[in-house]
Design a protein around this motif. Structure first.
Motif, mmCIF file in Angstrom:
data_model
loop_
_atom_site.group_PDB
_atom_site.id
_atom_site.type_symbol
_atom_site.label_atom_id
_atom_site.label_comp_id
_atom_site.label_asym_id
_atom_site.label_seq_id
_atom_site.Cartn_x
_atom_site.Cartn_y
_atom_site.Cartn_z
ATOM 1 N N CYS A 14 0.356 13.466 3.031
ATOM 2 C CA CYS A 14 1.185 12.271 2.825
ATOM 3 C C CYS A 14 1.069 11.323 4.012
ATOM 4 O O CYS A 14 1.029 10.104 3.832
ATOM 5 N N LEU A 18 -0.238 7.622 3.853
ATOM 6 C CA LEU A 18 0.607 6.547 4.368
ATOM 7 C C LEU A 18 -0.193 5.620 5.268
ATOM 8 O O LEU A 18 -0.150 4.394 5.113
ATOM 9 N N GLU A 21 -2.765 3.610 3.166
ATOM 10 C CA GLU A 21 -2.199 2.554 2.337
ATOM 11 C C GLU A 21 -1.588 1.425 3.158
ATOM 12 O O GLU A 21 -1.497 0.300 2.675
ATOM 13 N N ASN A 26 -0.852 -1.799 0.458
ATOM 14 C CA ASN A 26 -0.292 -1.407 -0.830
ATOM 15 C C ASN A 26 1.097 -0.836 -0.553
ATOM 16 O O ASN A 26 1.262 0.353 -0.298
ATOM 17 N N PHE A 28 3.876 -0.418 -2.338
ATOM 18 C CA PHE A 28 4.476 0.560 -3.247
ATOM 19 C C PHE A 28 4.026 1.969 -2.869
ATOM 20 O O PHE A 28 4.830 2.900 -2.799
ATOM 21 N N ALA A 29 2.731 2.117 -2.613
ATOM 22 C CA ALA A 29 2.196 3.414 -2.210
ATOM 23 C C ALA A 29 2.696 3.818 -0.824
ATOM 24 O O ALA A 29 2.904 5.007 -0.563
ATOM 25 N N GLY A 31 5.666 3.137 0.391
ATOM 26 C CA GLY A 31 7.013 3.657 0.173
ATOM 27 C C GLY A 31 7.003 5.043 -0.432
ATOM 28 O O GLY A 31 7.747 5.932 -0.001
ATOM 29 N N PHE A 32 6.161 5.255 -1.428
ATOM 30 C CA PHE A 32 6.078 6.557 -2.072
ATOM 31 C C PHE A 32 5.582 7.619 -1.100
ATOM 32 O O PHE A 32 6.134 8.726 -1.038
ATOM 33 N N ALA A 33 4.555 7.298 -0.320
ATOM 34 C CA ALA A 33 4.026 8.254 0.649
ATOM 35 C C ALA A 33 5.027 8.521 1.768
ATOM 36 O O ALA A 33 5.141 9.651 2.252
ATOM 37 N N ILE A 35 8.383 8.365 1.546
ATOM 38 C CA ILE A 35 9.450 9.229 1.025
ATOM 39 C C ILE A 35 8.939 10.655 0.840
ATOM 40 O O ILE A 35 9.631 11.622 1.185
ATOM 41 N N SER A 36 7.729 10.809 0.336
ATOM 42 C CA SER A 36 7.153 12.141 0.152
ATOM 43 C C SER A 36 6.958 12.844 1.490
ATOM 44 O O SER A 36 7.225 14.042 1.617
#
Length: 56
Positions: A14, A18, A21, A26, A28-29, A31-33, A35-36
């Protein structure tokens, strides 16, 4: 112990995603990475500190 090592390995991936990205902008990615990374990193470290699943 196996679960904690796997969670830390996922957290490392992750972090790698992060950084990649952020370079690609990017968000959105990112944020997702992020949080993960926080979730898997937290559970991995806390599993190691507590002695693993079932450890008392």
């Amino acid at each position: 112990m196996f679960i904690a090592i796997n969670m830390i390995l996922v957290a490392i991936f992750c972090a790698w995603g992060l950084i990649r990205e952020v370079r690609n902008k990017n968000f959105f990615a990112v944020g997702f990475a992020g949080i993960s990374l926080a979730v898997f990193g937290w559970f991995g470290v806390m599993t190691l500190f507590s002695g693993g699943p079932g450890g008392h």
